[in-house]
Design a protein around this motif. Structure first.
Motif, PDB file in Angstrom:
ATOM      1  N   VAL A 192       0.832  -1.207   0.000  1.00  0.00           N
ATOM      2  CA  VAL A 192       0.000   0.000   0.000  1.00  0.00           C
ATOM      3  C   VAL A 192       0.866   1.256   0.000  1.00  0.00           C
ATOM      4  O   VAL A 192       0.591   2.232  -0.719  1.00  0.00           O
ATOM      5  CB  VAL A 192      -0.958  -0.008   1.204  1.00  0.00           C
ATOM      6  CG1 VAL A 192      -1.699   1.327   1.308  1.00  0.00           C
ATOM      7  CG2 VAL A 192      -1.946  -1.154   1.103  1.00  0.00           C
ATOM      8  N   LEU A 193       1.933   1.245   0.798  1.00  0.00           N
ATOM      9  CA  LEU A 193       2.818   2.411   0.890  1.00  0.00           C
ATOM     10  C   LEU A 193       3.480   2.708  -0.458  1.00  0.00           C
ATOM     11  O   LEU A 193       3.467   3.856  -0.929  1.00  0.00           O
ATOM     12  CB  LEU A 193       3.886   2.171   1.958  1.00  0.00           C
ATOM     13  CG  LEU A 193       4.969   3.262   2.073  1.00  0.00           C
ATOM     14  CD1 LEU A 193       4.353   4.573   2.530  1.00  0.00           C
ATOM     15  CD2 LEU A 193       6.082   2.817   3.017  1.00  0.00           C
ATOM     16  N   VAL A 194       4.060   1.673  -1.077  1.00  0.00           N
ATOM     17  CA  VAL A 194       4.751   1.879  -2.356  1.00  0.00           C
ATOM     18  C   VAL A 194       3.753   2.312  -3.431  1.00  0.00           C
ATOM     19  O   VAL A 194       4.050   3.188  -4.254  1.00  0.00           O
ATOM     20  CB  VAL A 194       5.500   0.602  -2.782  1.00  0.00           C
ATOM     21  CG1 VAL A 194       6.090   0.768  -4.182  1.00  0.00           C
ATOM     22  CG2 VAL A 194       6.605   0.290  -1.783  1.00  0.00           C
ATOM     23  N   ALA A 195       2.557   1.739  -3.422  1.00  0.00           N
ATOM     24  CA  ALA A 195       1.537   2.133  -4.396  1.00  0.00           C
ATOM     25  C   ALA A 195       1.141   3.592  -4.214  1.00  0.00           C
ATOM     26  O   ALA A 195       1.003   4.344  -5.191  1.00  0.00           O
ATOM     27  CB  ALA A 195       0.309   1.228  -4.261  1.00  0.00           C
ATOM     28  N   ALA A 196       0.963   4.011  -2.964  1.00  0.00           N
ATOM     29  CA  ALA A 196       0.586   5.402  -2.690  1.00  0.00           C
ATOM     30  C   ALA A 196       1.685   6.365  -3.132  1.00  0.00           C
ATOM     31  O   ALA A 196       1.411   7.417  -3.723  1.00  0.00           O
ATOM     32  CB  ALA A 196       0.284   5.574  -1.205  1.00  0.00           C
ATOM     33  N   ALA A 219       1.419   9.275  -5.988  1.00  0.00           N
ATOM     34  CA  ALA A 219       1.731  10.659  -5.610  1.00  0.00           C
ATOM     35  C   ALA A 219       2.811  11.238  -6.518  1.00  0.00           C
ATOM     36  O   ALA A 219       2.704  12.379  -6.990  1.00  0.00           O
ATOM     37  CB  ALA A 219       2.173  10.713  -4.152  1.00  0.00           C
ATOM     38  N   SER A 220       3.859  10.470  -6.786  1.00  0.00           N
ATOM     39  CA  SER A 220       4.934  10.943  -7.656  1.00  0.00           C
ATOM     40  C   SER A 220       4.436  11.142  -9.087  1.00  0.00           C
ATOM     41  O   SER A 220       4.820  12.104  -9.762  1.00  0.00           O
ATOM     42  CB  SER A 220       6.096   9.943  -7.641  1.00  0.00           C
ATOM     43  OG  SER A 220       7.078  10.297  -8.584  1.00  0.00           O
ATOM     44  N   PHE A 221       3.570  10.242  -9.558  1.00  0.00           N
ATOM     45  CA  PHE A 221       3.035  10.367 -10.922  1.00  0.00           C
ATOM     46  C   PHE A 221       2.184  11.628 -11.060  1.00  0.00           C
ATOM     47  O   PHE A 221       2.296  12.361 -12.057  1.00  0.00           O
ATOM     48  CB  PHE A 221       2.208   9.126 -11.265  1.00  0.00           C
ATOM     49  CG  PHE A 221       1.611   9.175 -12.643  1.00  0.00           C
ATOM     50  CD1 PHE A 221       2.416   9.160 -13.762  1.00  0.00           C
ATOM     51  CD2 PHE A 221       0.240   9.245 -12.820  1.00  0.00           C
ATOM     52  CE1 PHE A 221       1.871   9.206 -15.043  1.00  0.00           C
ATOM     53  CE2 PHE A 221      -0.321   9.299 -14.089  1.00  0.00           C
ATOM     54  CZ  PHE A 221       0.509   9.281 -15.202  1.00  0.00           C
ATOM     55  N   VAL A 222       1.352  11.904 -10.071  1.00  0.00           N
ATOM     56  CA  VAL A 222       0.530  13.121 -10.102  1.00  0.00           C
ATOM     57  C   VAL A 222       1.426  14.356 -10.084  1.00  0.00           C
ATOM     58  O   VAL A 222       1.217  15.321 -10.833  1.00  0.00           O
ATOM     59  CB  VAL A 222      -0.458  13.138  -8.923  1.00  0.00           C
ATOM     60  CG1 VAL A 222      -1.175  14.491  -8.830  1.00  0.00           C
ATOM     61  CG2 VAL A 222      -1.479  12.009  -9.058  1.00  0.00           C
ATOM     62  N   ARG A 242      10.437  11.784 -11.381  1.00  0.00           N
ATOM     63  CA  ARG A 242      10.912  10.519 -11.938  1.00  0.00           C
ATOM     64  C   ARG A 242      10.750   9.356 -10.963  1.00  0.00           C
ATOM     65  O   ARG A 242      10.832   8.187 -11.370  1.00  0.00           O
ATOM     66  CB  ARG A 242      12.388  10.645 -12.311  1.00  0.00           C
ATOM     67  CG  ARG A 242      12.653  11.518 -13.528  1.00  0.00           C
ATOM     68  CD  ARG A 242      12.242  10.822 -14.797  1.00  0.00           C
ATOM     69  NE  ARG A 242      12.575  11.613 -15.982  1.00  0.00           N
ATOM     70  CZ  ARG A 242      12.455  11.172 -17.228  1.00  0.00           C
ATOM     71  NH1 ARG A 242      11.984   9.957 -17.462  1.00  0.00           N
ATOM     72  NH2 ARG A 242      12.768  11.936 -18.247  1.00  0.00           N
ATOM     73  N   ALA A 243      10.509   9.643  -9.691  1.00  0.00           N
ATOM     74  CA  ALA A 243      10.476   8.587  -8.678  1.00  0.00           C
ATOM     75  C   ALA A 243       9.422   7.536  -8.983  1.00  0.00           C
ATOM     76  O   ALA A 243       9.612   6.342  -8.688  1.00  0.00           O
ATOM     77  CB  ALA A 243      10.237   9.198  -7.299  1.00  0.00           C
ATOM     78  N   ALA A 293       7.388   2.176  -9.533  1.00  0.00           N
ATOM     79  CA  ALA A 293       6.585   1.206 -10.280  1.00  0.00           C
ATOM     80  C   ALA A 293       7.311  -0.133 -10.369  1.00  0.00           C
ATOM     81  O   ALA A 293       6.689  -1.203 -10.284  1.00  0.00           O
ATOM     82  CB  ALA A 293       6.279   1.742 -11.673  1.00  0.00           C
ATOM     83  N   GLY A 294       8.631  -0.090 -10.539  1.00  0.00           N
ATOM     84  CA  GLY A 294       9.410  -1.327 -10.547  1.00  0.00           C
ATOM     85  C   GLY A 294       9.392  -2.016  -9.203  1.00  0.00           C
ATOM     86  O   GLY A 294       9.255  -3.253  -9.122  1.00  0.00           O
ATOM     87  N   ALA A 295       9.548  -1.232  -8.119  1.00  0.00           N
ATOM     88  CA  ALA A 295       9.496  -1.812  -6.780  1.00  0.00           C
ATOM     89  C   ALA A 295       8.115  -2.414  -6.509  1.00  0.00           C
ATOM     90  O   ALA A 295       7.994  -3.488  -5.894  1.00  0.00           O
ATOM     91  CB  ALA A 295       9.828  -0.749  -5.745  1.00  0.00           C
TER      92      ALA A 295
END
Length: 701
Positions: free
Chosen positions: A178-182, A186-189, A209-210, A215-217
């Motif tokens: 959940v944390l990595v997805a959030a 957030a970085s994409f927005v 760029r994060a 996304a890979g992680a």
């Protein structure tokens, strides 16, 4: 997603890395485009590093050793980087003029410190440096983004693991997903908004760029949950591979990344990771993998993938140095192939004799108490010939970079007297206008002084930068005078402040500035930055505010530029977007001092910087350009005087160019500090002629 020791290693992703580096190199050398390969690298880096971190954090029996992880990272990444930087430094000294050495020194330190992306973001938004040639270290921005990501994710994951392992237990996996997805969302927005605000800066922004690495992680966290039938894996892998191979052809990555279009290579890479999830790529089980993954696990591609890091580091500087040396704008078929072959050879040697020995060399992680570990042993492992050579290269790089910066600073400090140069020895423009005698003395500013020979308004922060849409008003000339000239527009209006300030003090008028980098007064709906054609929406917002302010302030005159160079043919033109500005000022009954724009030096479609040519051994004539290439036969503004009677044309072209040529130096003074901005020293020499023309236009003296 396991380790080699466990018999489960994603050889197909090593092959994908090989495909990605081939795309990056080929697109750079022959197409001058962004292939999307770097985005593939970022996702794979997030997958391998982030996945390993998460597995370690989720294993209650695993020890959390952040210092050991950092040592491993440095030992894996730094040696090859140092070797390439050392080789690039030698080529810089041999091939590039001294005017480029300071930038190279700055970027060397930025590369070693893993903040090269921020160095490029800052200089990319500096209009005064927009004409600089492409840096041979520009590509290291992605290495810096990855390094920053590694350290940040390492601190975050391990810190949370220490705090939450025991309280959450098995629920820790779900928490991390959940944390990595959030964080990814957030970085994409953020990337979308940053892309819209300033795409050039956003391109290098770590926060923008994060999401690609995250996304890979995230893919690494989802791999154990994927249970797709083989036909779906094959379909997903085929679609993903097609998108990866073709996205660079139909997406303009230079202008569209890291915005929404970056989802194509990023999403395709995530899809490729998931397509072969839980399918071992060990040779004995390769037939259980979907066809695209089996193809990627082909031995030559895997080998190319193992060279990807070194090949990425080498190919770009070799391309840039070849273009500088040959004078060509692009590499052809044969010379491009030669660049790729040499890059591949150097990459193999770097991998074989630098990366592999030091990566697998065990360092003394736990030395005896009476034998403290030296920092270089912690980074490079036990003492060896390779590690010793790499450390000596690092010391040489740091010494040269700091030493050159100090020498340049000392020379510029000695140039503070530029404002009081003898007009007899340095007549500058007066040699063209008045036929002043030109004695045989050294040129000033020197090629190293010129970069900082800037208007006072720049140093005082009186010009809004690319990110600022607010009006910054400063007063020059005679601050107590009642007559006012408003100086408005971009940096090509700004550089006249040096002469206007002197004239204002002499003839008692104020000069009030309304300036923004790269933003001429125009009613064009979406202005573009001159030079790279990047959209510049903040310019239009600023212009709207400035025009309202000018009408409200009601100055006696507005001084601004009235022409621009053609993009499609020689000479200059009055852009249609300027006509709306003249109409607004005409309705407000505000006269305009319309200055014909500065000649822009461009060769082969790229900015041409005379001081670089001079530093390389050229002279005033060979480092100049033909007049009819940069200026039309007559001032284009003159065609609009009947339509706009309050337009007062000013033309200083004869103070810059001879009848048939525009030279790099006149009257012992260097004219431009880049490809299209005057040095303040030369501007001072034009003050008398500018005063004559303004006096005739205003009847003030």
């Amino acid at each position: 997603m396991g380790t080699r020791k466990a018999g489960f290693y994603r050889h197909d992703l090593d092959g994908l890395r090989g495909v990605a580096i081939a795309m990056v190199a080929v697109f750079h050398v022959w197409f001058g485009r962004v292939s999307g390969g770097v985005d593939v690298f970022l996702v794979l880096s997030g997958f391998f590093f982030g996945g390993k971190l998460l597995r370690n954090a989720l294993n209650p029996a695993a020890a959390l050793r952040p210092v050991h992880q950092i040592h491993r990272l440095l030992r894996r990444l730094l040696p090859a980087l140092i070797v390439v930087l050392f080789g690039t430094a030698i080529l810089t000294v041999l091939i590039q003029p001294q005017t480029r050495w300071e930038t190279f020194a700055d970027q060397t330190l930025a590369s070693l410190g893993y903040y090269q992306n921020w160095e490029l973001a800052n200089t990319a938004s500096d209009y005064l440096r927009a004409g600089d040639s492409v840096s041979p270290l520009q590509h290291i921005w992605s290495m810096s983004v990855q390094g920053q990501f590694y350290l940040t994710l390492l601190a975050l994951i391990m810190g949370l693991a220490v705090l939450l392992r025991r309280p959450l237990g098995r629920r820790l996996r779900g928490f991390f997903v959940v944390l990595v997805a959030a964080l990814t969302v957030a970085s994409f927005v953020y990337a979308i908004f940053a892309h819209q605000a300033d795409q050039t800066v956003a391109y290098y922004d770590s926060f923008a760029r994060a999401w690609e690495l995250l996304a890979g992680a995230l893919a690494g966290a989802l791999v154990p949950l994927v249970r797709w039938p083989m036909w779906l894996r094959t379909l997903a892998g085929t679609v993903a591979m097609a998108l990866i191979l073709t996205s660079g052809l139909w997406i303009d990555g230079v202008n569209e990344f890291p915005g929404p279009w970056a989802l194509v290579p990023v999403g395709a890479t995530v899809l490729m990771i998931l397509a072969a999830a839980n399918r071992q790529s060990h040779p004995r089980t390769r037939n259980r993998m979907p066809l695209p993954s089996r193809m990627l696990a082909w031995s030559p591609l895997v080998t190319l993938g193992s060279m990807a890091y070194s090949l990425y580091l080498w190919h770009w500087p070799l391309l840039i140095f070849w273009l500088v040396y040959s004078g060509n704008a692009h590499a052809g078929l044969l010379d491009g192939a030669a660049i790729l072959l040499v890059s591949g050879g150097l990459a193999y040697l770097t991998m074989r004799y630098v990366e592999e020995p030091l990566r697998h060399q065990v360092g003394p992680a736990d030395p005896p108490a009476d034998r403290p570990t030296r920092w270089w042993r912690r980074v490079f492992g036990r003492t060896s010939i390779v590690s010793t050579v790499v450390v000596l290269m690092l010391v040489a790089l740091l010494t040269a970079a700091f030493g050159w910066r100090q020498q340049v600073s000392a020379e510029r400090a000695d140039g503070r007297e530029l404002a009081s140069l003898s007009p007899r020895d340095y007549p500058g423009a007066r040699a063209l206008i008045d036929g002043a005698r030109v004695p045989n003395v050294p040129m000033r500013p020197t090629v190293l002084e010129a970069e900082k020979d800037l208007p006072a308004s720049t140093d005082a922060g009186c010009i809004s930068d690319f990110k600022n849409a607010e009006i910054l008003k400063c007063v020059y000339g005679d601050p107590n005078a009642t007559r006012v000239i408003a100086l408005a527009g971009g940096s090509h209006a700004e550089h006249w402040i040096t002469a206007l300030d002197l004239l204002g003090k002499e003839h008692h008028f104020q000069v009030v500035t309304y300036l923004k980098m790269g933003c001429a007064l125009t009613t064009e709906p979406v202005p573009k930055i001159m030079g790279n054609n990047a959209p510049y929406p903040l310019c239009r917002q600023w212009v709207d505010k400035v025009m309202d302010q000018l009408v409200a302030d009601d100055p006696d005159y507005v001084f601004t530029t009235s022409t621009r160079p053609w993009n499609i043919k020689p000479g200059d033109v009055m852009p249609s977007g300027y006509l709306g500005i003249w109409e607004i000022l005409d309705r407000a009954n505000i006269p305009v001092l319309a200055m014909r724009d500065t000649p822009w030096f461009v060769k082969n479609g790229n900015p041409y910087i005379p001081r670089d040519c001079l530093a390389g051994g050229g002279d005033a004539q060979s480092c100049g350009m033909k007049r009819d290439v940069v200026l039309a036969e007559t001032n284009p503004t003159l065609a609009y005087l009947t339509r706009f009677p309050l337009l007062k044309p000013l033309d200083m072209s004869d103070a810059v160019c001879r009848p048939d040529e525009c030279r790099a130096v006149e009257g012992n003074v260097l004219i431009f500090h880049d490809s299209h901005h005057f040095t303040s020293t030369y501007m001072r020499s034009m003050t008398d002629e500018l005063g004559r023309q303004i006096g005739a236009a205003t009847n003030w003296w």
